[in-house]
Design an enzyme around this catalytic site. Structure first.
Site, PDB file in Angstrom:
ATOM      1  N   GLN A   1       0.250  -4.058  15.878  1.00  0.00           N
ATOM      2  CA  GLN A   1       1.077  -4.467  14.744  1.00  0.00           C
ATOM      3  C   GLN A   1       0.210  -5.257  13.771  1.00  0.00           C
ATOM      4  O   GLN A   1      -0.434  -6.233  14.159  1.00  0.00           O
ATOM      5  CB  GLN A   1       2.252  -5.323  15.217  1.00  0.00           C
TER       6      GLN A   1
ATOM      7  N   GLN B   1      -0.071  -7.279  10.053  1.00  0.00           N
ATOM      8  CA  GLN B   1       0.535  -7.927   8.892  1.00  0.00           C
ATOM      9  C   GLN B   1      -0.604  -8.273   7.936  1.00  0.00           C
ATOM     10  O   GLN B   1      -1.184  -9.353   8.010  1.00  0.00           O
ATOM     11  CB  GLN B   1       1.316  -9.169   9.322  1.00  0.00           C
TER      12      GLN B   1
ATOM     13  N   GLU C   1     -20.363 -17.309   7.694  1.00  0.00           N
ATOM     14  CA  GLU C   1     -21.005 -18.151   6.676  1.00  0.00           C
ATOM     15  C   GLU C   1     -20.785 -19.622   7.007  1.00  0.00           C
ATOM     16  O   GLU C   1     -20.403 -20.437   6.166  1.00  0.00           O
ATOM     17  CB  GLU C   1     -20.482 -17.818   5.281  1.00  0.00           C
TER      18      GLU C   1
ATOM     19  N   ASP D   1     -26.071 -23.112 -26.275  1.00  0.00           N
ATOM     20  CA  ASP D   1     -25.068 -23.747 -25.418  1.00  0.00           C
ATOM     21  C   ASP D   1     -24.389 -24.830 -26.250  1.00  0.00           C
ATOM     22  O   ASP D   1     -24.997 -25.851 -26.575  1.00  0.00           O
ATOM     23  CB  ASP D   1     -25.721 -24.344 -24.171  1.00  0.00           C
TER      24      ASP D   1
ATOM     25  N   ASP E   1     -23.038 -18.893 -25.377  1.00  0.00           N
ATOM     26  CA  ASP E   1     -21.974 -19.103 -24.388  1.00  0.00           C
ATOM     27  C   ASP E   1     -20.732 -19.547 -25.150  1.00  0.00           C
ATOM     28  O   ASP E   1     -20.635 -20.693 -25.586  1.00  0.00           O
ATOM     29  CB  ASP E   1     -22.394 -20.161 -23.370  1.00  0.00           C
TER      30      ASP E   1
ATOM     31  N   ASP F   1     -27.114 -28.912 -20.245  1.00  0.00           N
ATOM     32  CA  ASP F   1     -27.075 -28.149 -21.489  1.00  0.00           C
ATOM     33  C   ASP F   1     -28.418 -27.468 -21.779  1.00  0.00           C
ATOM     34  O   ASP F   1     -28.456 -26.327 -22.246  1.00  0.00           O
ATOM     35  CB  ASP F   1     -26.704 -29.070 -22.660  1.00  0.00           C
TER      36      ASP F   1
END
Length: 485
Positions: free
Chosen positions: A97, A99, A150, A294, A347, A429
């Site tokens: 079964q 799910q 992981e 940026d 960006d 930045d």
């Protein structure tokens, strides 16, 4: 609880042919098995086989696959489902079964073939997929086995406070698999089970103290697939050295929190300060330039890096803060014009439509490259890091630039995910501006960055599976013995 081991008969039923490292994992009887293997080396496949074996060989067993996120847990969970459905066709005394939405799989065991008169359910084995980003949801269960995928990306507190206690009542086992991420708890657990002596890529191997409940396994990707060694060595040319050593070489690298491990290969150039600009070289009519832009808001800085695409060196870098959108775009336009109407890679994510409209209104030749996810950011930064390691990044010899590159690091979030960002309250930045500019650079070896498309999340749906097929195995106990070593 004595750990049963799968036999060759069981592998045959699955159509599974384990390689030497997988086989060593399956043959181990240690309560804590720690496998540090390179990418695509069969960690997930071996883990799924272990789970399926428990569900069939030990009726009533309860186990989980736990990963940093549900999407990651679903990988091994899906493999378990495939194998369970295959085995259910062999054993008529079982009923499956599924799910899917809840990542919950049940294997019901009966005292005779399910479709036989008077068949009685005697036990139910259960397997579930879980995420480590919600530790409270892992508490309170009583389990026979746990698979951590992981694991190096999962905080130790999740293991010690939420996961390990679930194994205490039934003296359950854990299979802990991962590629390494520095010298964290996964590394410490690995050393507790490592008996292979001194080995390159494993600090303190050969002098480590082992624990009788632990056994560890280690292999680079090419150790598992030696026939593909040439392919792996070719990959080394296209990804940062640190990433290659960890992901494919399965090395424990002590300074793995530093994104730019190739800073010693960075070319530093003399410059002249002109207001907010650091000018290395003025415009050369026979050269082509691009600008990585940026944009900053509030207390962030705006940084525009002019890259000479012919030399691969930054010709000028402008950095400012506190400027309005209109002022930022005006300065960017002036900078572009000063370098032969250099095209701009910008960006535009997170700054709204205002910047895009202003760029269009000013007639600036620009390409939007919205850094809208950690995946996009990681790809851009990895490209910059790779070029840096190859000695193909040249910047003004300025302390602010060097400090920002040096302080850009890997961090682990509370949910175990790895992110890149500036140390403390530092800025990134300059890093992002450089990454945007160098995304347009064709390296001296012909390498050109291409942004990989992000894969959409898979839709999940409720699914129910019932498989009842008769076979030679009609007795549950006989069937269990048939594939248990």
């Amino acid at each position: 609880m004595k750990r049963l081991r799968p036999s060759d008969k069981f592998f045959e039923l699955l159509g599974y042919k384990p390689h030497h490292v997988q086989l060593a994992i399956h043959r181990s009887t240690a309560k804590r098995r720690v496998a540090c293997l390179g990418r695509q080396s069969g960690k997930s496949e071996a883990a799924s086989v272990e789970a399926v074996f428990e569900l069939f060989a030990r009726p009533g067993s309860q186990g989980w696959i736990i990963a940093p996120t549900y999407d990651q847990a679903e990988i091994i969970f899906g493999r378990v489902v495939e194998k369970v459905e295959r085995l259910s066709e062999v054993f008529p005394t079982t009923e499956v079964q599924l799910q899917r939405r809840r990542l919950r799989l049940l294997v019901h065991h009966y005292d005779r073939p399910v479709n036989a008169p008077g068949a009685k359910r005697v036990a139910t084995s259960e397997f579930r997929g879980k995420s480590a980003d919600r530790p409270d949801n892992l508490r309170g269960a009583t389990l026979d086995f746990v698979i951590l995928d992981e694991a190096a990306m999962i905080p130790f507190s999740v293991w010690s406070e939420a996961i390990e206690p679930t194994l205490s009542v039934r003296d359950g086992w854990a299979l802990i698999i991962s590629t390494p991420k520095g010298l964290n708890w996964f590394y410490e657990f690995f050393l507790m089970g490592w008996r292979g002596g001194l080995k390159e890529g494993i600090p303190n191997s050969g002098i480590n103290q082992t624990h009788p409940d632990f056994e560890s396994f280690h292999a680079a990707s090419w150790d598992v697939w030696p026939e593909r060694r040439e392919w792996y060595m070719e990959r080394r040319l296209y990804i940062p050295d640190l990433e290659f050593r960890q992901e494919y070489g399965a090395e424990f690298v002590s300074h793995s929190n530093s994104v730019f491990s190739g800073l010693d290969m960075l070319i530093l150039l003399p410059y002249e300060r002109r207001g907010t600009r650091l000018v290395v070289e003025d415009y050369r009519p026979d050269h082509i330039y691009c600008i990585g832009a940026d944009f900053g808001k509030n207390q962030d800085y705006s940084v525009f890096s002019v890259l000479d695409l012919d030399t691969g060196a930054i010709a000028c870098l402008e950095r400012m803060n506190g400027a309005t959108w209109s002022d930022q775009v005006a300065r960017l336009k002036a900078l572009s014009e000063d370098y032969g109407h250099a095209y701009v890679v910008a960006d535009t994510w997170g700054v709204g439509d205002a910047i895009a409209e202003e760029l269009d209104a000013q007639g600036i030749n620009y390409t939007p490259l919205p850094v809208k996810s950690s995946s996009v950011k990681e790809q851009l930064i990895s490209n910059l890091a790779l070029l840096m390691e190859k000695g193909q990044v040249a910047v003004p010899n300025d302390k602010t630039i060097l400090d920002e590159l040096r302080n850009f690091r890997y961090y682990r979030t509370a949910s175990g995910n790895q992110v890149m960002r500036a140390y403390g309250r530092g800025h990134d930045d300059i890093v992002m501006s450089l990454a945007l500019a160098y995304s347009q650079y064709e390296g001296k070896d012909g390498y050109k960055f291409e942004l990989a498309e992000e894969r959409p999340s898979k839709l999940k749906h409720e699914e129910s599976v019932m498989s009842l097929v008769e076979d030679d195995f009609t007795d549950l106990e006989l069937a269990n013995r048939a594939f248990s070593a």
